[in-house]
Design a protein around this motif. Sequence first.
Motif, PDB file in Angstrom:
ATOM      1  N   LEU A   6       0.831  -1.198   0.000  1.00  0.00           N
ATOM      2  CA  LEU A   6       0.000   0.000   0.000  1.00  0.00           C
ATOM      3  C   LEU A   6       0.870   1.254   0.000  1.00  0.00           C
ATOM      4  O   LEU A   6       0.579   2.221  -0.720  1.00  0.00           O
ATOM      5  CB  LEU A   6      -0.923  -0.014   1.222  1.00  0.00           C
ATOM      6  N   ALA A   7       1.950   1.231   0.775  1.00  0.00           N
ATOM      7  CA  ALA A   7       2.884   2.363   0.768  1.00  0.00           C
ATOM      8  C   ALA A   7       3.536   2.503  -0.607  1.00  0.00           C
ATOM      9  O   ALA A   7       3.712   3.625  -1.110  1.00  0.00           O
ATOM     10  CB  ALA A   7       3.949   2.174   1.851  1.00  0.00           C
ATOM     11  N   CYS A   8       3.885   1.378  -1.229  1.00  0.00           N
ATOM     12  CA  CYS A   8       4.449   1.426  -2.581  1.00  0.00           C
ATOM     13  C   CYS A   8       3.443   2.002  -3.572  1.00  0.00           C
ATOM     14  O   CYS A   8       3.810   2.761  -4.478  1.00  0.00           O
ATOM     15  CB  CYS A   8       4.880   0.029  -3.033  1.00  0.00           C
ATOM     16  N   ALA A   9       2.155   1.664  -3.387  1.00  0.00           N
ATOM     17  CA  ALA A   9       1.113   2.208  -4.261  1.00  0.00           C
ATOM     18  C   ALA A   9       1.002   3.712  -4.099  1.00  0.00           C
ATOM     19  O   ALA A   9       0.821   4.444  -5.090  1.00  0.00           O
ATOM     20  CB  ALA A   9      -0.226   1.534  -3.966  1.00  0.00           C
ATOM     21  N   LEU A  10       1.116   4.200  -2.869  1.00  0.00           N
ATOM     22  CA  LEU A  10       1.075   5.648  -2.648  1.00  0.00           C
ATOM     23  C   LEU A  10       2.281   6.347  -3.271  1.00  0.00           C
ATOM     24  O   LEU A  10       2.153   7.447  -3.822  1.00  0.00           O
ATOM     25  CB  LEU A  10       0.996   5.948  -1.153  1.00  0.00           C
ATOM     26  N   ILE A  11       3.442   5.706  -3.186  1.00  0.00           N
ATOM     27  CA  ILE A  11       4.637   6.278  -3.826  1.00  0.00           C
ATOM     28  C   ILE A  11       4.442   6.330  -5.333  1.00  0.00           C
ATOM     29  O   ILE A  11       4.801   7.317  -5.991  1.00  0.00           O
ATOM     30  CB  ILE A  11       5.894   5.470  -3.433  1.00  0.00           C
ATOM     31  N   MET A  12       3.858   5.284  -5.905  1.00  0.00           N
ATOM     32  CA  MET A  12       3.583   5.261  -7.344  1.00  0.00           C
ATOM     33  C   MET A  12       2.569   6.341  -7.721  1.00  0.00           C
ATOM     34  O   MET A  12       2.642   6.921  -8.801  1.00  0.00           O
ATOM     35  CB  MET A  12       3.041   3.892  -7.767  1.00  0.00           C
ATOM     36  N   ALA A  13       1.602   6.637  -6.815  1.00  0.00           N
ATOM     37  CA  ALA A  13       0.624   7.685  -7.096  1.00  0.00           C
ATOM     38  C   ALA A  13       1.298   9.050  -7.151  1.00  0.00           C
ATOM     39  O   ALA A  13       0.978   9.877  -8.014  1.00  0.00           O
ATOM     40  CB  ALA A  13      -0.475   7.668  -6.036  1.00  0.00           C
ATOM     41  N   PHE A  14       2.251   9.288  -6.233  1.00  0.00           N
ATOM     42  CA  PHE A  14       2.971  10.568  -6.262  1.00  0.00           C
ATOM     43  C   PHE A  14       3.891  10.675  -7.473  1.00  0.00           C
ATOM     44  O   PHE A  14       4.160  11.763  -7.948  1.00  0.00           O
ATOM     45  CB  PHE A  14       3.776  10.763  -4.972  1.00  0.00           C
ATOM     46  N   ALA A  15       4.348   9.535  -7.966  1.00  0.00           N
ATOM     47  CA  ALA A  15       5.198   9.518  -9.160  1.00  0.00           C
ATOM     48  C   ALA A  15       4.358   9.550 -10.438  1.00  0.00           C
ATOM     49  O   ALA A  15       4.910   9.540 -11.536  1.00  0.00           O
ATOM     50  CB  ALA A  15       6.088   8.284  -9.158  1.00  0.00           C
ATOM     51  N   GLN A  16       3.032   9.581 -10.294  1.00  0.00           N
ATOM     52  CA  GLN A  16       2.072   9.640 -11.386  1.00  0.00           C
ATOM     53  C   GLN A  16       2.185   8.434 -12.326  1.00  0.00           C
ATOM     54  O   GLN A  16       2.068   8.566 -13.542  1.00  0.00           O
ATOM     55  CB  GLN A  16       2.208  10.959 -12.161  1.00  0.00           C
ATOM     56  N   PHE A  28       0.133   5.482 -12.994  1.00  0.00           N
ATOM     57  CA  PHE A  28      -1.186   4.926 -12.702  1.00  0.00           C
ATOM     58  C   PHE A  28      -1.191   3.401 -12.744  1.00  0.00           C
ATOM     59  O   PHE A  28      -1.779   2.764 -11.876  1.00  0.00           O
ATOM     60  CB  PHE A  28      -2.206   5.487 -13.693  1.00  0.00           C
ATOM     61  N   GLN A  29      -0.530   2.803 -13.732  1.00  0.00           N
ATOM     62  CA  GLN A  29      -0.520   1.346 -13.839  1.00  0.00           C
ATOM     63  C   GLN A  29       0.191   0.701 -12.649  1.00  0.00           C
ATOM     64  O   GLN A  29      -0.275  -0.281 -12.083  1.00  0.00           O
ATOM     65  CB  GLN A  29       0.142   0.899 -15.136  1.00  0.00           C
ATOM     66  N   GLY A  30       1.319   1.249 -12.253  1.00  0.00           N
ATOM     67  CA  GLY A  30       2.051   0.722 -11.099  1.00  0.00           C
ATOM     68  C   GLY A  30       1.260   0.878  -9.816  1.00  0.00           C
ATOM     69  O   GLY A  30       1.242  -0.013  -8.962  1.00  0.00           O
ATOM     70  N   MET A  31       0.564   2.013  -9.685  1.00  0.00           N
ATOM     71  CA  MET A  31      -0.249   2.252  -8.496  1.00  0.00           C
ATOM     72  C   MET A  31      -1.395   1.239  -8.421  1.00  0.00           C
ATOM     73  O   MET A  31      -1.667   0.681  -7.351  1.00  0.00           O
ATOM     74  CB  MET A  31      -0.820   3.667  -8.525  1.00  0.00           C
ATOM     75  N   MET A  32      -2.051   0.975  -9.533  1.00  0.00           N
ATOM     76  CA  MET A  32      -3.155   0.015  -9.539  1.00  0.00           C
ATOM     77  C   MET A  32      -2.664  -1.390  -9.211  1.00  0.00           C
ATOM     78  O   MET A  32      -3.292  -2.099  -8.427  1.00  0.00           O
ATOM     79  CB  MET A  32      -3.862   0.026 -10.908  1.00  0.00           C
ATOM     80  N   LEU A  33      -1.531  -1.787  -9.793  1.00  0.00           N
ATOM     81  CA  LEU A  33      -0.985  -3.109  -9.525  1.00  0.00           C
ATOM     82  C   LEU A  33      -0.631  -3.266  -8.045  1.00  0.00           C
ATOM     83  O   LEU A  33      -1.020  -4.239  -7.400  1.00  0.00           O
ATOM     84  CB  LEU A  33       0.240  -3.372 -10.394  1.00  0.00           C
ATOM     85  N   MET A  34       0.077  -2.294  -7.510  1.00  0.00           N
ATOM     86  CA  MET A  34       0.457  -2.346  -6.095  1.00  0.00           C
ATOM     87  C   MET A  34      -0.781  -2.284  -5.190  1.00  0.00           C
ATOM     88  O   MET A  34      -0.839  -2.940  -4.151  1.00  0.00           O
ATOM     89  CB  MET A  34       1.409  -1.202  -5.729  1.00  0.00           C
TER      90      MET A  34
END
Length: 137
Positions: free
Chosen positions: A54-64, A66-72
Amino acid sequence: MNWKNISLEKGFIKQELNFNGNKVINYIPLCQVDSFGIVSTENKRWLYAGFFFLACALIMAFAQSFQGMMLMGFVATGLICIYFMTKTTWFNITSSQTKFSVQVSTTKEEIQAVNAFIEEIKHNICVSENIQTSKAA
């Protein structure tokens, strides 16, 4: 007093089980009961791994990304769900030779029934110890 497949008799705790259609009965004398109560079993590694993803998903969200955030996010959700699905609560009665275990649902009524049964066991153990003490004296 009877609760599920465990009953409290005079001087004994009795458990009835069915193995392959055969009825099996186990007894523990009240004077040999070492411990009894509710135990929760859980593997918090699933929860910690879920929070990590979940923390990795939030980091991916800040990095914009979207695909990485959804996967995480999906992995995190799956791991946290596994944690809650594998979390169980047991009612245990233990002596030096035998252990009785019954899985308990965590509803309010079920926990109250287990607590009442625990109080009845405690009362009967105290009564039987008092009787043995008075016989010894």
